[in-house]
Design an enzyme around this catalytic site. Structure first.
Site, mmCIF file in Angstrom:
data_model
loop_
_atom_site.group_PDB
_atom_site.id
_atom_site.type_symbol
_atom_site.label_atom_id
_atom_site.label_comp_id
_atom_site.label_asym_id
_atom_site.label_seq_id
_atom_site.Cartn_x
_atom_site.Cartn_y
_atom_site.Cartn_z
ATOM 1 N N ARG A 107 79.299 -8.216 58.799
ATOM 2 C CA ARG A 107 78.674 -7.022 58.231
ATOM 3 C C ARG A 107 77.948 -6.231 59.329
ATOM 4 O O ARG A 107 77.937 -5.010 59.331
ATOM 5 C CB ARG A 107 77.670 -7.462 57.142
ATOM 6 C CG ARG A 107 77.634 -6.578 55.917
ATOM 7 C CD ARG A 107 76.844 -7.272 54.792
ATOM 8 N NE ARG A 107 77.668 -8.226 54.050
ATOM 9 C CZ ARG A 107 77.304 -9.443 53.683
ATOM 10 N NH1 ARG A 107 76.106 -9.920 54.000
ATOM 11 N NH2 ARG A 107 78.127 -10.221 53.019
ATOM 12 N N CYS A 124 77.953 -27.483 43.497
ATOM 13 C CA CYS A 124 76.982 -27.743 42.428
ATOM 14 C C CYS A 124 77.583 -27.496 41.056
ATOM 15 O O CYS A 124 77.036 -27.914 40.039
ATOM 16 C CB CYS A 124 75.747 -26.857 42.558
ATOM 17 S SG CYS A 124 75.519 -26.099 44.154
ATOM 18 N N ARG A 130 88.388 -9.453 55.624
ATOM 19 C CA ARG A 130 87.203 -8.917 56.293
ATOM 20 C C ARG A 130 87.202 -9.289 57.777
ATOM 21 O O ARG A 130 86.140 -9.408 58.390
ATOM 22 C CB ARG A 130 85.956 -9.442 55.587
ATOM 23 C CG ARG A 130 86.037 -9.187 54.070
ATOM 24 C CD ARG A 130 84.755 -9.489 53.392
ATOM 25 N NE ARG A 130 83.708 -8.593 53.864
ATOM 26 C CZ ARG A 130 82.423 -8.793 53.647
ATOM 27 N NH1 ARG A 130 82.017 -9.867 53.005
ATOM 28 N NH2 ARG A 130 81.538 -7.933 54.087
ATOM 29 N N VAL A 175 87.906 -29.534 63.081
ATOM 30 C CA VAL A 175 87.367 -29.604 64.436
ATOM 31 C C VAL A 175 87.078 -31.065 64.749
ATOM 32 O O VAL A 175 86.447 -31.760 63.943
ATOM 33 C CB VAL A 175 86.110 -28.730 64.589
ATOM 34 C CG1 VAL A 175 85.448 -28.958 65.941
ATOM 35 C CG2 VAL A 175 86.476 -27.257 64.418
ATOM 36 N N TYR A 197 52.995 -13.184 29.363
ATOM 37 C CA TYR A 197 52.645 -13.791 28.081
ATOM 38 C C TYR A 197 53.107 -12.916 26.923
ATOM 39 O O TYR A 197 52.824 -11.724 26.865
ATOM 40 C CB TYR A 197 51.137 -13.999 27.937
ATOM 41 C CG TYR A 197 50.756 -14.200 26.489
ATOM 42 C CD1 TYR A 197 51.221 -15.324 25.806
ATOM 43 C CD2 TYR A 197 50.022 -13.257 25.791
ATOM 44 C CE1 TYR A 197 50.946 -15.498 24.459
ATOM 45 C CE2 TYR A 197 49.738 -13.423 24.434
ATOM 46 C CZ TYR A 197 50.206 -14.541 23.775
ATOM 47 O OH TYR A 197 49.955 -14.710 22.452
ATOM 48 N N TRP A 227 48.031 -19.601 27.143
ATOM 49 C CA TRP A 227 47.896 -20.228 28.465
ATOM 50 C C TRP A 227 49.251 -20.830 28.781
ATOM 51 O O TRP A 227 49.668 -21.793 28.131
ATOM 52 C CB TRP A 227 46.848 -21.342 28.462
ATOM 53 C CG TRP A 227 45.431 -20.903 28.314
ATOM 54 C CD1 TRP A 227 44.715 -20.848 27.161
ATOM 55 C CD2 TRP A 227 44.517 -20.489 29.349
ATOM 56 N NE1 TRP A 227 43.436 -20.416 27.412
ATOM 57 C CE2 TRP A 227 43.287 -20.189 28.740
ATOM 58 C CE3 TRP A 227 44.639 -20.333 30.739
ATOM 59 C CZ2 TRP A 227 42.173 -19.746 29.463
ATOM 60 C CZ3 TRP A 227 43.538 -19.900 31.455
ATOM 61 C CH2 TRP A 227 42.323 -19.601 30.815
#
Lengths: 462, 462
Positions: free
Chosen positions: B28, B51, B78, B88, B436, B444
């Site tokens: 970029r 994940c 790109r 590697v 809240y 609270w």
């Protein structure tokens, strides 16, 4: 030894969140031998959640009792001399006493105080227009208001409701009435609903409300309530049009209830709220405290005073006041202006400054807006949310965040609320270690995506 | 003028989150005329969400393609010279080159670099026991692993699954297998599941897992995988017992994949991860960067290095590395150790230090635990959550928060993550201006309730 000589009397005016939190906390720290506590409440209820009224009206909460955190009896069981239906009519600052009137009998008497807490709350702004008091026109400030509205709905066969105002109360009441099966029209003075957001974000709320079947009329003001032959509301009129209405709900905000304070010569700010120091002592008065909807609070981002009527602040004020009166030490440093709300499944949140607040405070800033998802894009029920972020030029300091989206959008504003409190820059925010797992967030949390964009914007225009 | 002389070559080892984020961000900022980018990936996929594998296995995500953020073709479009299935095998630091082997043909060649990014990730810890490689025993580290497990499930008629390990991967895989209709037993070395929590909080996860029908076996270690006549797993054995299993999933964590780095003499930390500076440069090496699961990160709370394999960190590392290689400036200051997960509707979150982390870091602290609700108690679907908070003695500095609850519990940990980053005290946290409204929070917020209790605990023992 005469212990009673050392016993002080605390008088509390107002039996809702701020007043009774202060009383309860003071009682926790000082027993009845040290501190006598007398509290006056002119209404029928103590310690209730006014913020819950829309959900009671909408049917999500079944009974007003559920909104009451602590009853008069519970307060009395903790050695608080609570006098219900008793309105304080005068504060005699020089004499250290208050005059109170029994609402039912009209009997008046003076009560002296060593320490005084003013927690008189706010009163709804009632539009000054013909018909505003007609049957079928309702505020929703107190539990009594809520009951009156529900009774009114039960009596009316028509299903057309007009909500005047489109701020928090307005949109929550629009939801409540939709849930009750009403055709709802919301009439709003501003260019978009939720004027606590910038208009571009308010626009998203507008579109979502229309998607829910709510007719949203902006840029207009109700000038008159029209009544039928039975004297009951039949429509509201604006400059341009008439909107048929079987019931009208007023949700055009509140202002501090400071009639007593004004008469007593106590200091008020530009928003008509009481001015206090950080310990919540009324400025210039060693033994008078004030908290809740009747005070102004310091906006930590702009450095200016604001009036915000919100139960969570009232509770914190009460806690701080009670701690200080109880011999401890606590302060309420101020707010960053966080608020969250919803209309059906649309969540709306904001904290810090809007564009116009920032300009008014003399700040130069960059504003960016991004769209992202509540969960990883591939995870079920990932929903779009829009995050707008303002950052100060040169310093890059976070100034404000607004979020509109579905499930998971609203409370994300807390990330920004803490970052504002800590005076973080948007650059610092880009590396915040926020919780990530696919069911909870994309790998870049939407708030981080906004912080990255804001950080680039600030860098590009130093 | 010969421009090509000025053209540098960036070599990236590893085509997942850290490596490809670095490559993309560098691209970029610098076009192909300035920077050539060569990236090596030994597997079949780039830029995928490991994940997300449990949710694919569990059926919440329908296809592995959904877990891929960017394909090799998209990277190549790109101007990134991406060499798939190319491993590697050596880094020649002195010569500024890497040797790579085509996995299929076995052909090897050297590629020189001006700048190098090591993003070799982590490898799963495989228990050293008989039968660990038997058919029906699966890791879930890569998309290939996920497909192998799904194939294995499809082939097996039996419905008994054993999950080895009860950390994030373990509990997420337990959920996935429950969702697929399996009888699940989780075998765990620790005293409670989720050893990233203190045991008292892990106990809540334990109880909830049992409530979901998962058999939880703690304080035990799998010693052997037993196979049937067909060679396929039939049970796992611990010191004390045997657990019949038609399929076994290993979820006992990962360690940094630093084989190449070790051979190249690059600096490793106590957790076998690469050590970098804050710009993600490998220490002592001006032109080598490293990020993602193969590095150690600074824990901002304890001041010590940790190894945390988490996609969100890998992405941030890549972003920082790419910015620096692209001629910009960025740093990754460290982590506070935030993690969030769920098992069915139970949300589990933590940030900062556990009790044993705090002790290990030489800190004295107070630990408090509170129970509160996700919404106002009267609002529909308000659910209980437990919040544990640690604060340093004397300073009152927040040290860590753990939360276990239902909907709305997990991401509340972000409040604490930001507060930890800002080094806030628990006393400061008591007045945080958090969002809240009854559908979102009690008056609270549970985190504030914990902060109040922690603040009192610190004050009582100064």
């Amino acid at each position: 030894m005469d212990m009673s000589a050392a016993r002080e009397r605390l008088v509390v005016i107002g039996g809702d969140a701020a007043g009774m939190s202060a009383a309860s906390q003071a009682r926790r720290l000082k027993g009845p031998d040290e501190l006598e506590i007398v509290a006056f409440e002119r209404g029928h209820f103590t310690s209730y959640s006014a913020c819950g009224i829309p959900y009671w009206v909408g049917g999500d909460v079944s009974a007003p009792e559920e909104l009451i955190a602590r009853t008069p009896e519970e307060h009395r069981a903790r050695d608080i001399d609570l006098r219900m239906r008793t309105e304080v009519t005068e504060i005699d600052v020089a004499g250290g006493r208050v005059r109170a009137r029994d609402v039912d009998s009209g009997a008046e008497s003076w009560t002296s105080y060593d320490k005084l807490v003013i927690a008189t709350g706010a009163r709804p702004i009632r539009p000054d227009m013909p018909g505003a008091d007609a049957p079928g026109v309702h505020g929703v400030q107190t539990l009594d208001d809520g009951q009156a509205l529900l009774d009114s709905l039960a009596r009316t066969r028509g299903r057309r409701a007009v909500v005047v105002g489109a701020g928090y109360i307005g949109v929550e009441m629009a939801e409540a009435l939709i849930n009750r099966g009403y055709e709802v029209t919301a009439v709003n003075r501003g260019s978009e609903p939720m004027s606590t957001l910038d208009p571009d974000m308010g626009r998203l709320v507008h579109e979502a409300m229309e998607g829910l079947g709510i007719t949203m009329v902006n840029n207009t003001q109700v000038t008159k309530v029209l009544t039928g032959e039975d004297g009951r509301v039949r429509a509201v009129a604006t400059q341009d049009a008439e909107y048929p209405a079987d019931v009208v709900v007023l949700g055009i905000g509140v202002r501090p209830e400071t009639t007593l304070a004004v008469a007593a010569g106590l200091p008020l700010g530009a928003h008509h709220g009481l001015l206090t120091d950080l310990a919540m002592r009324v400025r210039g008065h060693e033994n008078i405290w004030a908290g809740g909807d009747c005070v102004e609070v310091l906006d930590l981002v702009s450095g200016q005073e604001r009036h915000i009527a919100l139960g969570t602040h009232a509770n914190k004020h009460g806690q701080v006041i009670g701690t200080n009166i109880g011999g401890g030490y606590a302060t309420f440093p101020g707010v960053v202006g966080t608020a969250v709300s919803k209309v059906c499944d649309l969540e709306i949140a904001r904290t810090g400054l809007r564009e116009k607040d920032a300009r008014r405070a003399g700040l130069q800033f960059e504003a960016v807006t991004i769209e992202s998802t509540s969960r990883a894009g591939y995870y079920p029920n990932a929903s779009l949310m829009t995050v707008k972020m303002l950052a100060e030029r040169r310093t890059g300091r976070l100034l404000g965040v607004q979020i509109v989206g579905r499930e998971g959008a609203g409370k994300r504003v807390d990330i920004a609320a803490v970052a504002l409190t800590a005076c973080m820059t948007v650059e610092q925010m880009t590396t915040l270690d926020l919780g990530y797992a696919p069911p909870f967030s994309p790998v870049w949390d939407p708030v981080l995506v906004a912080a990255r964009k804001a950080s680039r914007a600030v860098q590009q225009r130093p």
